[in-house]
Design a protein around this motif. Structure first.
Motif, PDB file in Angstrom:
ATOM      1  N   THR A  57     -26.378  -8.008 -27.920  1.00 49.38           N
ATOM      2  CA  THR A  57     -24.943  -8.104 -28.190  1.00 49.38           C
ATOM      3  C   THR A  57     -24.440  -6.758 -28.701  1.00 49.38           C
ATOM      4  O   THR A  57     -25.081  -6.138 -29.550  1.00 49.38           O
ATOM      5  N   ASN A  95     -23.938  -9.401 -24.119  1.00 50.02           N
ATOM      6  CA  ASN A  95     -22.642  -9.844 -24.627  1.00 50.02           C
ATOM      7  C   ASN A  95     -21.921  -8.635 -25.196  1.00 50.02           C
ATOM      8  O   ASN A  95     -22.542  -7.834 -25.906  1.00 50.02           O
ATOM      9  N   TRP A 116     -22.755 -14.904 -31.204  1.00 52.21           N
ATOM     10  CA  TRP A 116     -23.619 -14.105 -30.325  1.00 52.21           C
ATOM     11  C   TRP A 116     -24.652 -13.346 -31.143  1.00 52.21           C
ATOM     12  O   TRP A 116     -25.817 -13.275 -30.760  1.00 52.21           O
TER      13      TRP A 116
END
Length: 136
Positions: free
Chosen positions: A7, A38, A123
Motif C-alpha cells: 500500500t 493499493n 489497506w
C-alpha cells in the motif's frame, strides 16, 4: 495472483516534486514483481488522476507540442492499471473525497475511486507493507 500486497500513500500533486515520479516508479516495480498494489491519494495527490489534464507546448524553451511530449500523471495511472491487468495483479487507486472536493478535481479517470482515510487505514493493516510518501 501474488499474496503480497503493498500500500502506498501519495500526497504530492503532479508536476511539482520528484517524489511523485519516484512513487510511480516504485508502484511500477511492485507490479512488475506481480505484487498487488493499493494507492491512496491524499491532499494534492488527488490531482494525479484528474481526467482533464492536458499536455502543452513549451514556448519558453521553444518546443512544440510534439517536441515537448509532456507526460501526464493520469496517463501513468492508466498505464499502471493496464500493467496490473496483464500481470493479473490487483491495483486499486482511491482518492480522498474531501481532498477532491477542496481542489475541484472530481473528474478522474476510469478505475479510480473516491474514499477516505479509513480506506487507507484498512489497506495498511491488511497489506504486507505500507509506504507513505509525504510532502516535505
Amino acid at each position: 495472483m501474488s499474496e503480497i500486497t503493498l500500500t502506498f500513500l501519495v500526497m504530492d500533486g503532479p508536476f511539482e516534486q520528484a517524489r511523485t515520479t519516484t512513487a510511480f516508479r516504485l508502484i511500477d516495480a511492485a507490479l512488475n514483481k506481480g505484487y498487488n498494489v493499493n494507492v491512496f491519494a491524499y491532499e494534492g495527490g488527488v490531482s494525479l488522476s484528474f481526467a482533464e489534464q492536458k499536455p502543452h507546448a513549451n514556448t519558453v524553451h521553444g518546443r512544440s507540442f510534439e517536441e515537448e511530449n509532456h507526460p501526464l500523471t493520469k496517463d501513468w495511472i492508466a498505464a499502471l492499471q493496464e500493467k496490473a491487468k496483464l500481470k493479473e495483479c490487483q491495483f486499486n487507486w482511491t482518492n480522498c473525497g474531501l481532498c477532491i472536493d477542496e481542489r475541484g478535481v472530481g473528474n478522474v479517470i476510469y478505475g479510480c475511486s473516491r474514499g477516505g482515510p479509513k480506506d487507507f487505514w484498512q489497506w495498511a493493516i491488511q497489506s504486507n507493507s505500507t509506504l507513505v510518501i509525504g510532502t516535505k
